[in-house]
Enzyme design. Structure first.
Site, PDB file in Angstrom:
ATOM      1  N   PHE A 138      42.091  28.989  43.044  1.00 49.73           N
ATOM      2  CA  PHE A 138      42.741  29.492  41.805  1.00 49.73           C
ATOM      3  C   PHE A 138      41.715  30.139  40.877  1.00 49.73           C
ATOM      4  O   PHE A 138      40.726  29.450  40.508  1.00 49.73           O
ATOM      5  CB  PHE A 138      43.691  28.395  41.191  1.00 49.73           C
ATOM      6  CG  PHE A 138      44.445  29.056  39.962  1.00 49.73           C
ATOM      7  CD1 PHE A 138      45.629  29.471  40.292  1.00 49.73           C
ATOM      8  CD2 PHE A 138      44.093  29.015  38.598  1.00 49.73           C
ATOM      9  CE1 PHE A 138      46.648  30.127  39.426  1.00 49.73           C
ATOM     10  CE2 PHE A 138      44.931  29.244  37.714  1.00 49.73           C
ATOM     11  CZ  PHE A 138      46.218  30.228  37.996  1.00 49.73           C
ATOM     12  N   VAL A 139      42.029  31.198  40.487  1.00 50.24           N
ATOM     13  CA  VAL A 139      41.041  32.132  39.620  1.00 50.24           C
ATOM     14  C   VAL A 139      41.505  32.652  38.636  1.00 50.24           C
ATOM     15  O   VAL A 139      42.938  32.701  38.312  1.00 50.24           O
ATOM     16  CB  VAL A 139      40.290  33.092  40.422  1.00 50.24           C
ATOM     17  CG1 VAL A 139      39.515  33.014  41.494  1.00 50.24           C
ATOM     18  CG2 VAL A 139      41.314  34.265  40.985  1.00 50.24           C
ATOM     19  N   GLU A 165      47.255  46.031  41.387  1.00 44.04           N
ATOM     20  CA  GLU A 165      47.780  44.746  41.385  1.00 44.04           C
ATOM     21  C   GLU A 165      46.389  43.775  41.045  1.00 44.04           C
ATOM     22  O   GLU A 165      45.126  44.385  41.716  1.00 44.04           O
ATOM     23  CB  GLU A 165      48.214  44.347  42.643  1.00 44.04           C
ATOM     24  CG  GLU A 165      48.598  42.685  42.777  1.00 44.04           C
ATOM     25  CD  GLU A 165      49.559  42.081  41.846  1.00 44.04           C
ATOM     26  OE1 GLU A 165      49.316  42.548  40.401  1.00 44.04           O
ATOM     27  OE2 GLU A 165      50.542  41.423  41.968  1.00 44.04           O
ATOM     28  N   ASP A 166      46.394  42.622  40.665  1.00 42.56           N
ATOM     29  CA  ASP A 166      45.201  41.911  40.251  1.00 42.56           C
ATOM     30  C   ASP A 166      44.807  41.148  41.647  1.00 42.56           C
ATOM     31  O   ASP A 166      43.677  41.004  41.685  1.00 42.56           O
ATOM     32  CB  ASP A 166      45.331  41.141  39.033  1.00 42.56           C
ATOM     33  CG  ASP A 166      46.680  40.178  39.198  1.00 42.56           C
ATOM     34  OD1 ASP A 166      47.377  40.411  40.040  1.00 42.56           O
ATOM     35  OD2 ASP A 166      46.950  39.400  38.118  1.00 42.56           O
ATOM     36  N   ASP A 185      45.451  34.887  34.432  1.00 40.30           N
ATOM     37  CA  ASP A 185      45.645  33.900  33.639  1.00 40.30           C
ATOM     38  C   ASP A 185      45.960  32.462  34.390  1.00 40.30           C
ATOM     39  O   ASP A 185      46.308  32.185  35.306  1.00 40.30           O
ATOM     40  CB  ASP A 185      46.861  33.935  32.854  1.00 40.30           C
ATOM     41  CG  ASP A 185      48.010  33.960  33.666  1.00 40.30           C
ATOM     42  OD1 ASP A 185      48.285  34.612  34.731  1.00 40.30           O
ATOM     43  OD2 ASP A 185      49.162  33.193  33.388  1.00 40.30           O
ATOM     44  N   LYS A 242      43.452  37.087  48.607  1.00 42.74           N
ATOM     45  CA  LYS A 242      42.834  35.735  48.880  1.00 42.74           C
ATOM     46  C   LYS A 242      43.094  35.775  50.543  1.00 42.74           C
ATOM     47  O   LYS A 242      43.932  36.257  51.202  1.00 42.74           O
ATOM     48  CB  LYS A 242      44.007  34.709  48.531  1.00 42.74           C
ATOM     49  CG  LYS A 242      43.769  34.308  46.955  1.00 42.74           C
ATOM     50  CD  LYS A 242      44.508  33.104  46.444  1.00 42.74           C
ATOM     51  CE  LYS A 242      44.373  33.124  44.961  1.00 42.74           C
ATOM     52  NZ  LYS A 242      45.069  32.046  44.328  1.00 42.74           N
ATOM     53  N   ARG A 275      43.329  35.320  29.921  1.00 39.22           N
ATOM     54  CA  ARG A 275      43.376  36.954  30.534  1.00 39.22           C
ATOM     55  C   ARG A 275      42.355  37.640  29.795  1.00 39.22           C
ATOM     56  O   ARG A 275      41.700  38.611  30.473  1.00 39.22           O
ATOM     57  CB  ARG A 275      44.759  37.512  30.331  1.00 39.22           C
ATOM     58  CG  ARG A 275      45.809  36.884  30.854  1.00 39.22           C
ATOM     59  CD  ARG A 275      46.955  37.757  30.681  1.00 39.22           C
ATOM     60  NE  ARG A 275      48.229  37.002  31.052  1.00 39.22           N
ATOM     61  CZ  ARG A 275      48.648  37.038  32.324  1.00 39.22           C
ATOM     62  NH1 ARG A 275      48.151  37.754  33.283  1.00 39.22           N
ATOM     63  NH2 ARG A 275      50.043  36.770  32.312  1.00 39.22           N
ATOM     64  N   GLY A 326      49.162  40.699  34.887  1.00 40.40           N
ATOM     65  CA  GLY A 326      47.728  40.487  35.263  1.00 40.40           C
ATOM     66  C   GLY A 326      46.838  41.784  35.535  1.00 40.40           C
ATOM     67  O   GLY A 326      45.546  41.885  35.189  1.00 40.40           O
ATOM     68  N   ASP A 329      47.993  37.388  46.877  1.00 40.65           N
ATOM     69  CA  ASP A 329      48.208  35.965  47.519  1.00 40.65           C
ATOM     70  C   ASP A 329      48.928  35.889  48.862  1.00 40.65           C
ATOM     71  O   ASP A 329      48.343  36.422  49.901  1.00 40.65           O
ATOM     72  CB  ASP A 329      48.340  35.133  46.620  1.00 40.65           C
ATOM     73  CG  ASP A 329      48.221  33.501  46.935  1.00 40.65           C
ATOM     74  OD1 ASP A 329      47.763  33.346  48.091  1.00 40.65           O
ATOM     75  OD2 ASP A 329      48.568  32.480  46.131  1.00 40.65           O
TER      76      ASP A 329
HETATM   77  P1  IMP Z   1      51.546  36.801  45.706  1.00 43.49           P
HETATM   78  O1  IMP Z   1      53.055  37.381  45.516  1.00 43.49           O
HETATM   79  O2  IMP Z   1      51.927  35.546  46.436  1.00 43.49           O
HETATM   80  O3  IMP Z   1      50.888  37.687  46.378  1.00 43.49           O
HETATM   81  O4  IMP Z   1      51.115  36.395  44.505  1.00 43.49           O
HETATM   82  C1  IMP Z   1      50.480  37.330  43.607  1.00 43.49           C
HETATM   83  C2  IMP Z   1      50.538  37.081  42.321  1.00 43.49           C
HETATM   84  O5  IMP Z   1      50.504  35.602  41.797  1.00 43.49           O
HETATM   85  C3  IMP Z   1      49.585  37.976  41.258  1.00 43.49           C
HETATM   86  O6  IMP Z   1      50.309  38.925  40.760  1.00 43.49           O
HETATM   87  C4  IMP Z   1      49.357  36.985  40.069  1.00 43.49           C
HETATM   88  O7  IMP Z   1      50.031  37.176  39.028  1.00 43.49           O
HETATM   89  C5  IMP Z   1      49.811  35.572  40.731  1.00 43.49           C
HETATM   90  N1  IMP Z   1      48.416  34.738  41.235  1.00 43.49           N
HETATM   91  C6  IMP Z   1      48.039  34.527  42.714  1.00 43.49           C
HETATM   92  N2  IMP Z   1      46.990  33.785  42.714  1.00 43.49           N
HETATM   93  C7  IMP Z   1      46.463  33.831  41.442  1.00 43.49           C
HETATM   94  C8  IMP Z   1      45.232  33.052  40.813  1.00 43.49           C
HETATM   95  O8  IMP Z   1      44.612  32.532  41.676  1.00 43.49           O
HETATM   96  N3  IMP Z   1      45.199  33.263  39.436  1.00 43.49           N
HETATM   97  C9  IMP Z   1      45.986  33.652  38.480  1.00 43.49           C
HETATM   98  N4  IMP Z   1      47.120  34.243  39.204  1.00 43.49           N
HETATM   99  C10 IMP Z   1      47.532  34.243  40.571  1.00 43.49           C
HETATM  100 MG    MG Z   2      50.463  39.629  38.704  1.00 42.31          MG
END
Ligand code: IMP
Ligand code: MG
Length: 174
Positions: A151-152, A98-99, A158, A130, A164, A45, A102
């Site tokens: 969700f974005v 990082e993109d 993606d 988030k 993407r 991402g 969450d």
């Molecule tokens: P975390 O490990 O819960 O912080 O999740 C982060 C990863 O989940 C990111 O690197 C994204 O790949 C994916 N992700 C989380 N939220 C979204 C979203 O809203 N759209 C797309 N990918 C997401």
């Molecule tokens: Mg990611």
């Protein structure tokens, strides 16, 4: 805008993103500028964000990539590195790019893996974070935009590998 079975609406335009990414690059330079940092980009991402961030970064920087895979089927979702962390990170100032953060589990995992390489410092830069009510394991040190827990897609992000390449960011229509 439709991707597969879902409908999305415009959320953050390419112009607004570009402006924010430029200012993030300058802020980052103020923090670590003279240290020739290493950008560690989390695939897939973050590749679009990283490309723009790096080109807006006014100093020298190296770039490496690592890819994570998560088993979302299992409860608690184990995360593991799909490709190893490059050994060149030893004693360097590492910027994790990082993109979106969450739960924070992804960047937490990378941070833990990085410890073995004894970087001089670690800074987490995320385009999006988030706002969640439960406590994050790890928050980014620098964030482009704080967003609600929706969700974005777009600008590297993606939905089932779709979207993407969209220049703008879109949010799932409720
Ligand atoms: P975390 O490990 O819960 O912080 O999740 C982060 C990863 O989940 C990111 O690197 C994204 O790949 C994916 N992700 C989380 N939220 C979204 C979203 O809203 N759209 C797309 N990918 C997401
Ligand atoms: Mg990611």
């Amino acid at each position: 805008m439709r991707l597969g079975d879902l409908v999305f609406t415009p959320y953050i335009t390419a112009d607004v993103i570009a402006e924010r990414v430029r200012s993030l690059a300058l802020e980052l330079y103020e923090r670590v500028g003279e240290s020739d940092p290493v950008f560690l980009v989390l695939l897939q991402g973050a590749f679009v964000f990283a490309a723009d961030l790096m080109r807006a970064y006014p100093g020298n920087a190296e770039v490496y990539f690592t890819r994570l895979r998560s088993y979302s089927g299992t409860e608690g979702g184990e995360i593991e590195l799909f490709t190893g962390i490059p050994p060149a990170l030893n004693n360097r100032h590492v910027i994790i790019v990082e993109d979106i953060v969450d739960s924070g589990r992804t960047v937490f995992h990378v941070q833990e893996e990085l410890e073995a390489y004894r970087p001089a410092s670690v800074t987490i830069v995320a385009l999006l974070q988030k706002k969640i009510l439960r406590p994050n394991l790890v928050k980014a040190d620098m964030v482009g935009f704080e967003i609600p827990e929706d969700f974005v897609v777009g600008y590297g992000l993606d939905y089932n590998e779709m979207g993407r390449g969209l220049p703008d960011i879109y949010v799932l229509k409720k």
